[in-house]
Write an enzyme that holds these catalytic residues in place. Structure first.
Site, mmCIF file in Angstrom:
data_model
loop_
_atom_site.group_PDB
_atom_site.id
_atom_site.type_symbol
_atom_site.label_atom_id
_atom_site.label_comp_id
_atom_site.label_asym_id
_atom_site.label_seq_id
_atom_site.Cartn_x
_atom_site.Cartn_y
_atom_site.Cartn_z
ATOM 1 N N ASP A 166 57.002 92.293 15.293
ATOM 2 C CA ASP A 166 57.292 90.942 14.800
ATOM 3 C C ASP A 166 58.140 90.992 13.539
ATOM 4 O O ASP A 166 59.055 90.199 13.361
ATOM 5 C CB ASP A 166 55.995 90.197 14.524
ATOM 6 C CG ASP A 166 55.293 89.776 15.804
ATOM 7 O OD1 ASP A 166 55.598 90.366 16.857
ATOM 8 O OD2 ASP A 166 54.445 88.871 15.759
ATOM 9 N N SER A 207 54.230 82.488 11.092
ATOM 10 C CA SER A 207 53.635 83.817 10.986
ATOM 11 C C SER A 207 52.371 83.769 10.143
ATOM 12 O O SER A 207 52.162 82.844 9.347
ATOM 13 C CB SER A 207 54.647 84.778 10.350
ATOM 14 O OG SER A 207 54.026 85.957 9.930
#
Length: 727
Positions: A133, A567
Site C-alpha cells: 500500500d 488509509s
C-alpha cells in the site's frame, strides 16, 4: 471409495450375466474390499475412536493406495514412508522482496516450518500475492490493493483445499494480508493460526532527532509544496522514515488489523505487538508448530473461535486503540466469511460499540507513540487484561491457545505502572467542547480571513493530544450524501462538526494536482469521487491526499469526503466508504463546486448533508451520466463485476450484485427504482434492450459484458454525435 463401490457393483452385475459353466472355474476377484487382509487398500490405520485425528484431511492422499500418484509426488518433495501418517501443515506467507512489511516473511516461514517438523508434523511453505500500500499509494497501482485481500483469501482456500493440508499457519505483513488470510481460514474452517510479520521500528531524523514513520514521508510532500520545509529536509525525512523490516509503525491499518485479530483470538498472545526484527517474533515462530498441533488435537477450528462475541472484542480493541477506518471494511468481510448470519457484523455494530467504548490510546497517527512502544508496556495482552478488568472485553472467548482470553492473561502483570500510552478510565476528558469553540470561531470568520483564523488550531490540538475521548473515534455517518453509510475517524482533535463549501475532484490524481496548484483553501469540503469499489476500481486509499493536506497546514480547516478509503495513517476530518458510490449514481456524484455541506459527527447526529432542494437534485440526476469504466478486462474488471458495497465489506464471494447505475436498476416488481423518465438517454434498460440498441448503433460488445458495462458503452456512444445520430 464411492468409485470403488460402483466398480464392485458393476463387476458383480457382469458376473451375474455369465454362462452357468463359468462358475466351475476358479473365482476371480470381483470386489475390491478395503478390509480384505489379503489385499489391503490402505497404508495405515486410522486412530481409534476417542483418539485425536490429526491428519483427517491429508489422509485422503497419504492413506489410500489409489492415491499412489499423489504419494509419489510427495516422496519427491523429500518425505519418507514414516512421514505419510503425519499431519500436514500449510505454512502460507505473503512473502515478496519489494516491501519492508513482507520482505522477511520467507525467513519467518522457514522458522515456522522447522517448528512444525520439530513437533512431529510435515510443514509445507506456500505463497500468496501481495501489494504494498505504501509504495502504490497515490498511483493507479492502489486500485489493486483491496482486491489483493480477496486474492489472498482465494489463494489460501485454493492451496489448502487442493493440497489437503490439515492445518494452516499464515504469515501476513502488509495491510490487506491480515484480513485476507483470516477470510481464507474462515472459509476453510480447518485449524489455523495467524503469525503477524510484525511492526517496523521507528525511524529518526538525523538533523532534529525527531521520531519518523511512513506518514512523516507522506506529509513531507504537502509541507514542501506549501513552503513549510525545504527540499533538503524533505529528502532527509524520506530517507530515514523506514529503517528496516516490518509493517508501518503506528496504529495504521496493518497494526490495527493485527491487534484486532489477536483480540479476535486468531493469533498467539503478543503476535501483534512484537516488532518484526525482535527475538520475541522469532520465539513466536518457534512456538507455532506446537500451537497448531494442539489445535489439531482439540479439533478447534476458526469458526469455533470467531463468534459474534469475539468480533465484538475485536471492535472494542479498535476503538480503545484508535485504529484505522479500514477495520470496519475488513472485520465485516471476515465475519461474512464465517458463513453464519448469527456471527455477521455490520455498520450498526460498530456504532453501538463506539458509543460505549472510550478511545484511550496515544498512538500515531493522531497521537505520539508507535506499536513497539506498546510491546514495552505489556504488549497487546496487557491492553486486553486492562480491558477485561474494566468490563470492556469478554474474557470468556476462546483463542488459538486452546484457552480463553481470561486464562491467557490470568498471570499477566498488567500494563507497566506509569506508562502514558493507554490512558486511565478515571475522569476521561471530552475535549470536543473546546475544539467546537475553535471551529465555531472559524465558521463565523469571513472567508477571506479564514486562513488566519484557523492558523492557531494546530497549537490548540497539540496541547490536547494526550487526552482521551469518552466514546469511540469511529463514527458511522449517514445523510443525503451517504444514505448507505460512510465511516468517519473522529478522534476529537478535529472537532465534531464542520460546515464548508464543496471542492470536487473526480479522481485522486486530480485532487493531488489541485494541491500542487494550491487550489485547496480553508473552509472547503474536498470531495474525491469515482474511487469506490467499482469506480476506482478497488476502493483505493487516500493517504497521499490527507497527508498532503496535513503537511500543508490545512488539516484543521478542511474536511475530506470520498467514496474511496482513507488509509490507517490518515488523520484529520476525513469520511470515507461513502455509499452508494459515484460510479453507480450515488448522491456524491451529483455534488458540484460551491455546494454548501454540513457535517455533524456528534453521536446523536452523524450526518453528511449537502444543502440542495429537491428540484436541484432532480435536475442534476437527469443530466448525470456514468463515466467510462476504468477497466473492461483483466483482474480489475473481474473484481468490479462481483464486488459488493463498502458497507458490505467489499466481499467478492457472495451473490453478484446489480452493478448498473442505481437509477437503472429494477426493484423486485420489475419497476425502475429511480424516478428518472424511461427515455433512451437516462432511463432504465434491460440487458437485452442495451444489447439491441448497441447492435443497432454498430457498437461492439462482448457476450460476457454485464449490465453496467453495456450501459457505459451506450452512454459513451450517446456522447459521440456521430454515434448518437446513427439509428
Amino acid at each position: 471409495m464411492a468409485a470403488t463401490l460402483l466398480l464392485a457393483v458393476a463387476l458383480g452385475a457382469v458376473g451375474a450375466l455369465q454362462p452357468a459353466h463359468r462358475s466351475a472355474r476358479p473365482a476371480r476377484r470381483t470386489q475390491l474390499n478395503a478390509e480384505d487382509p489379503d489385499k489391503p487398500m490402505t497404508l495405515y490405520d486410522l486412530p481409534a475412536e476417542g483418539e485425536p485425528w490429526l491428519n483427517r484431511y491429508s489422509s485422503m492422499l497419504t492413506r489410500n493406495k489409489k492415491q499412489g500418484a499423489s504419494q509419489a509426488m510427495l516422496y519427491a518433495t523429500g518425505l519418507t514412508q514414516e512421514d505419510m501418517p503425519k499431519p500436514f501443515v500449510g505454512v502460507g506467507s505473503i512473502w515478496y522482496d519489494g516491501n519492508p512489511c513482507n520482505m522477511h516473511l520467507l525467513e519467518l516461514g522457514t522458522l515456522i516450518r522447522k517448528s512444525c517438523q520439530d513437533a512431529g508434523m510435515v510443514g509445507y511453505r506456500f505463497n500468496a500475492v501481495g501489494v504494498s500500500d505504501g509504495i502504490s499509494m497515490g498511483t493507479t497501482g492502489m486500485r489493486y490493493s483491496l482486491q489483493s485481500r480477496d486474492l489472498i483469501a482465494d489463494s489460501v482456500e485454493t492451496v489448502m483445499g487442493a493440497q489437503w493440508y490439515d492445518g494452516l499457519i499464515a504469515i501476513p505483513g502488509c495491510d490487506k494480508n491480515m484480513p485476507g488470510v483470516v477470510m481464507g481460514m474462515a472459509r476453510l474452517n480447518r485449524p489455523a493460526i495467524m503469525v503477524y510479520g510484525g511492526t517496523i521500528r521507528a525511524g529518526k531524523q538525523p538533523s532534529t532527532g525527531e521520531s519518523l514513520d511512513i506518514v512523516s514521508a507522506f506529509q513531507s510532500y504537502g509541507a514542501y509544496v506549501y513552503d513549510k520545509i525545504e527540499e533538503e529536509e524533505r529528502a532527509e525525512i524520506t530517507r530515514h522514515s523506514c529503517p528496516g523490516q516490518g509493517a508501518c509503525g503506528g496504529m495504521y491499518t496493518a497494526n490495527t488489523m493485527a491487534t484486532a485479530i489477536e483480540a479476535l483470538g486468531m493469533s498467539l498472545p503478543y503476535s501483534s505487538s512484537s516488532p518484526a526484527d525482535s527475538q520475541e517474533k522469532r520465539d513466536e515462530c518457534a512456538r507455532a508448530g506446537e500451537a497448531i498441533k494442539k489445535l489439531l488435537e482439540l479439533d478447534l477450528k476458526p469458526r469455533d473461535i470467531m463468534t459474534k462475541g469475539a468480533f465484538e472484542n475485536a471492535i472494542r480493541m479498535v476503538m480503545v486503540t484508535g485504529g484505522s477506518t479500514n477495520a470496519v471494511l475488513h472485520l465485516i468481510a471476515m465475519s461474512r466469511a464465517c458463513q453464519d448470519p448469527a456471527v455477521r457484523i455490520g455498520l450498526d455494530d460498530f456504532q453501538r460499540i463506539s458509543d460505549e467504548t472510550p478511545f484511550l490510546a496515544d498512538l500515531k497517527p493522531s497521537g505520539k507513540y508507535v506499536m513497539e512502544d506498546v510491546q514495552n508496556i505489556g504488549g497487546t495482552p496487557g491492553v486486553i487484561k486492562f480491558m477485561i478488568d474494566n468490563g470492556m472485553f469478554d474474557g470468556s472467548q476462546m483463542t488459538v491457545t486452546g484457552k480463553t482470553w481470561a486464562e491467557n492473561v490470568k498471570d499477566h502483570p498488567g500494563l507497566t505502572p506509569g506508562q502514558e500510552i493507554i490512558k486511565p478510565l478515571s475522569d476521561p476528558v471530552d475535549f470536543s467542547v473546546k475544539i467546537k469553540q475553535t471551529r465555531t470561531r472559524f465558521e463565523a470568520t469571513p472567508a477571506r480571513h479564514r486562513r488566519d483564523a484557523c492558523s492557531t488550531a494546530p497549537d490548540t490540538h497539540r496541547s490536547l493530544h494526550a487526552q482521551v475521548k469518552a466514546t469511540g473515534h469511529l463514527q458511522i455517518m449517514y445523510g443525503n450524501v451517504a444514505p448507505g453509510g460512510g465511516v468517519a475517524k473522529i478522534t476529537g482533535k478535529e472537532g465534531e462538526t464542520f460546515t464548508g463549501v464543496a471542492k470536487v475532484y473526480d479522481s485522486e490524481p486530480a485532487m493531488l494536482d489541485g494541491i500542487l496548484k494550491r487550489e485547496i483553501k480553508c473552509g472547503q469540503v474536498v470531495i474525491i469521487r469515482y474511487e469506490g469499489p467499482k469506480g476506482g476500481p478497488g476502493l483505493p486509499e487516500m493517504l497521499t491526499p490527507t497527508s498532503a493536506i496535513m503537511g500543508a497546514g490545512l488539516g484543521d480547516c478542511v474536511a475530506l469526503l470520498t467514496d474511496g478509503r482513507f488509509s490507517g495513517g490518515s488523520h484529520g476530518f476525513c469520511i470515507g466508504h461513502i455509499t452508494p458510490e459515484a460510479q453507480i449514481g450515488g448522491p456524491i456524484a451529483l455534488i458540484e463546486d460551491g455546494d454548501p455541506i454540513q457535517i455533524d459527527a456528534r453521536n446523536d447526529k452523524r450526518t453528511i448533508n449537502v444543502m440542495l432542494t429537491d428540484e436541484q437534485w432532480a435536475e442534476r440526476r437527469a443530466k448525470w451520466r456514468p463515466p467510462p469504466l476504468r477497466a473492461n478486462q483483466g483482474t480489475l474488471y473481474k473484481y468490479m463485476s462481483v464486488v459488493k458495497t463498502a458497507s458490505e465489506g467489499c466481499v467478492t464471494d457472495e451473490q453478484v450484485p446489480d452493478t448498473s447505475p442505481i437509477w437503472a436498476q429494477e426493484d423486485e416488481g420489475g419497476a425502475a427504482s429511480g424516478a428518472v423518465p424511461g427515455s433512451l438517454e437516462t432511463g432504465p434498460m434491460t440487458i437485452a434492450e442495451l444489447k439491441e440498441e448497441l447492435t443497432r448503433r454498430g457498437v461492439k460488445f462482448y457476450a460476457r459484458d454485464r449490465k453496467h458495462v453495456l450501459r457505459a458503452k451506450l452512454d459513451a456512444c450517446l456522447s459521440d454525435e456521430s454515434c448518437a445520430t446513427s439509428r
